[in-house]
Design a protein around this motif. Structure first.
Motif: not given
Length: 284
Positions: A229-231, A86-89, A201-202, A80-81
């Motif tokens: 592709r966007l992510l 990635a979410l923080k970015t 995301l994952s 999860f870290s």
């Protein structure tokens, strides 16, 4: 020169069926024939439905089919870290927003708009209604938030058309360089209320961290590649080559599903089927 890296990534929320067998065998044999690597990933972020017995059954079914994989197996619940980073970015870029709207509130808003406009609310490529609220307009509350991608802001940040290399084919025969259409999905979830990530995301984080070069999966995920592709672009991640393969359908023309408890590989094995029988049944 290193060979390709492929992966099979089932979720342990039910038993594998013939559709999984086709995907696993294609990935394994493509990696083997090209002198590459084959990875197994357990996508168990759905902590409410993942079960240890289903994970063990995955290992047993794949071994019975003659499939070997590298160790250790990546289990998403242990990483999860990586997804939080990635979410923080995305947060730092101002591209995600909090969402505490309940399913009922979302459904009520859609029904209200359909009644007002006299026409169906837009749907995503999977047929689900798009999220109806704008950033900042959703109901407020103190509940733990989910996080949604601000699709318009994300596309503006990329600033150029996205595409991917497709060596299989989409639902309408799309192949070669395929133009991505992430806007068709609206403001997708990138983290859920109960876990700091989502499938979209994952999967892109995992593929990048594991060095996956070729993603081979079912055609039902073809247009999800637009979001991936966007992510990848937003997070600075490499884009694999994609191949979306045919689906195994039931007698009614629907793809096989664990949720409907379609006949599992373990049931076929118990009834006397052999790995060669499975290959014939999936037309390999």
């Amino acid at each position: 020169m290193t060979g390709p890296v492929l992966r099979f990534a089932p979720s342990p929320n039910g038993r594998l069926h013939l559709g999984h067998a086709l995907s696993a065998l294609l990935n394994f044999e493509m990696a083997r024939d090209a002198g590459g690597r084959f990875l197994l990933r357990i996508e168990d972020i759905d902590v409410g439905r993942a079960r240890p017995e289903f994970e063990q059954a995955i290992y047993e079914d794949l071994a019975w089919l003659g499939i070997a994989w590298e160790e250790p197996v990546r289990r998403q619940s242990e990483h999860f870290s990586d997804y939080e980073a990635a979410l923080k970015t995305l947060k730092a870029q101002g591209l995600v927003y909090r969402s505490v709207a309940t399913r009922k509130e979302i459904a009520d808003e859609i029904a209200s708009r359909e009644a007002k406009d006299g026409k169906p609310w837009p749907r995503d490529p999977d047929g689900a209604p798009l999220y109806p609220f704008e950033p900042g307009d959703a109901p407020a509350g103190d509940a733990p938030p989910a996080w949604r991608l601000d699709m318009r802001a994300a596309i503006d940040r990329i600033g150029q058309p996205l595409s991917w290399q497709e060596t299989g084919a989409g639902p309408d025969g799309e192949t070669g360089e395929v133009a991505a259409r992430p806007q068709a999905w609206g403001d997708v979830l990138v983290a859920r209320k109960e876990v700091p990530t989502s499938y979209h995301l994952s999967v892109v984080v995992d593929d990048a961290l594991e060095g996956v070069t070729h993603v081979v999966r079912g055609r039902d995920l073809f247009w999800s590649t637009s979001v991936h592709r966007l992510l990848q672009g937003l997070l600075g991640l490499p884009a694999p080559v994609y191949r979306h393969h045919r689906l195994i359908l039931d007698d009614d023309g629907r793809k096989l599903s664990k949720s409907r408890r379609d006949t599992s590989l373990s049931e076929l094995r118990a009834a006397g089927a052999t790995p060669a029988d499975i290959r014939r049944m999936v037309r390999l």
